[in-house]
Design a protein around this motif. Structure first.
Motif, PDB file in Angstrom:
ATOM      1  N   PHE A 255      -3.534  -7.792   0.842  1.00 41.11           N
ATOM      2  CA  PHE A 255      -3.121  -8.130  -0.458  1.00 41.11           C
ATOM      3  C   PHE A 255      -2.219  -9.577  -0.116  1.00 41.11           C
ATOM      4  O   PHE A 255      -1.916 -10.213  -0.902  1.00 41.11           O
ATOM      5  CB  PHE A 255      -1.418  -7.113  -0.628  1.00 41.11           C
ATOM      6  N   PHE A 256      -2.192 -10.524   1.570  1.00 40.75           N
ATOM      7  CA  PHE A 256      -1.295 -11.366   1.700  1.00 40.75           C
ATOM      8  C   PHE A 256      -2.695 -12.001   0.788  1.00 40.75           C
ATOM      9  O   PHE A 256      -2.227 -13.540   0.522  1.00 40.75           O
ATOM     10  CB  PHE A 256      -0.951 -11.445   2.934  1.00 40.75           C
TER      11      PHE A 256
ATOM     12  N   ALA B 239       0.514  -1.183  -0.331  1.00 42.30           N
ATOM     13  CA  ALA B 239       0.037   0.272   0.297  1.00 42.30           C
ATOM     14  C   ALA B 239       0.407   1.406  -0.152  1.00 42.30           C
ATOM     15  O   ALA B 239       0.322   2.430  -0.680  1.00 42.30           O
ATOM     16  CB  ALA B 239      -1.017  -0.057   1.595  1.00 42.30           C
ATOM     17  N   SER B 240       2.218   1.304   0.265  1.00 42.06           N
ATOM     18  CA  SER B 240       2.562   2.029   0.808  1.00 42.06           C
ATOM     19  C   SER B 240       3.626   2.660  -1.115  1.00 42.06           C
ATOM     20  O   SER B 240       4.025   3.609  -1.140  1.00 42.06           O
ATOM     21  CB  SER B 240       3.701   2.418   1.452  1.00 42.06           C
TER      22      SER B 240
ATOM     23  N   ILE C  33      -5.274   4.983  -3.184  1.00 45.88           N
ATOM     24  CA  ILE C  33      -6.206   4.979  -4.435  1.00 45.88           C
ATOM     25  C   ILE C  33      -6.179   3.689  -5.058  1.00 45.88           C
ATOM     26  O   ILE C  33      -7.173   3.231  -5.186  1.00 45.88           O
ATOM     27  CB  ILE C  33      -5.877   5.939  -5.393  1.00 45.88           C
ATOM     28  N   TRP C  34      -5.113   3.573  -5.427  1.00 44.71           N
ATOM     29  CA  TRP C  34      -5.140   1.551  -6.284  1.00 44.71           C
ATOM     30  C   TRP C  34      -4.788   0.804  -5.051  1.00 44.71           C
ATOM     31  O   TRP C  34      -5.640   0.005  -5.614  1.00 44.71           O
ATOM     32  CB  TRP C  34      -2.978   1.882  -6.727  1.00 44.71           C
ATOM     33  N   THR C  35      -4.581   1.131  -4.051  1.00 47.88           N
ATOM     34  CA  THR C  35      -4.787   0.030  -2.748  1.00 47.88           C
ATOM     35  C   THR C  35      -6.566  -0.080  -2.746  1.00 47.88           C
ATOM     36  O   THR C  35      -6.982  -1.425  -2.853  1.00 47.88           O
ATOM     37  CB  THR C  35      -4.628   0.506  -1.578  1.00 47.88           C
ATOM     38  N   PHE C  36      -7.215   1.228  -2.522  1.00 52.71           N
ATOM     39  CA  PHE C  36      -8.849   0.484  -2.526  1.00 52.71           C
ATOM     40  C   PHE C  36      -9.273  -0.191  -3.342  1.00 52.71           C
ATOM     41  O   PHE C  36      -9.952  -0.763  -3.940  1.00 52.71           O
ATOM     42  CB  PHE C  36      -9.712   2.166  -2.516  1.00 52.71           C
TER      43      PHE C  36
END
Length: 130
Positions: free
Chosen positions: A85-86, A19-20, A25-28
């Motif tokens: 993500f994992f 996420a960092s 936005i891309w994480t969402f």
């Protein structure tokens, strides 16, 4: 309990790192897309089962592998729905036939070892009454 804490640590570490790197936005967007993909797989689960049944009919896989692969496909879809993500990486990997087959064979080997170990502990006795 230790496995759950280990999972939480890995999930948090991987999610924070990715996420960092990609931003909020891309994480969402990734969370939404993976959840939609998970629901799509669940809605089309019957087709995957049919594919596995044809593989059993062609004797490409055994019935035990069929059961394991079916479960892994279902677990993978559920993991895609869970944010993180994992879990998404694991969910995607479990959707591939070869990866699911690999896990199925590993689990089946463990079950066979447990059966053999249990059979070694059994003493066969025959009682003859006069």
């Amino acid at each position: 309990m230790i496995y759950f804490l280990l999972y939480l640590f890995i999930e948090t570490f991987v999610s924070v790192e990715i996420a960092s790197a990609i931003g909020p936005i891309w994480t969402f967007i990734e969370i939404i897309v993976s959840a939609v993909a998970g629901f799509y797989i669940l809605m089309n689960y019957q087709y995957k089962i049919n594919e596995y049944l044809f593989a059993v009919a062609k004797r490409e896989i055994t019935l035990d592998e069929f059961e394991s692969m079916s479960i892994y496909t279902l677990i993978g879809a559920i993991l895609l729905i869970i944010p993180g993500f994992f879990t998404d990486i694991l969910g995607i990997l479990l959707q591939f036939h070869n990866v699911a087959l690999f896990f199925a064979k590993k689990i089946l080997k463990l079950k066979e070892k447990e059966k053999k170990k249990g059979e070694e502990d059994v003493i066969d006795v025959e009682i003859i009454e006069h």
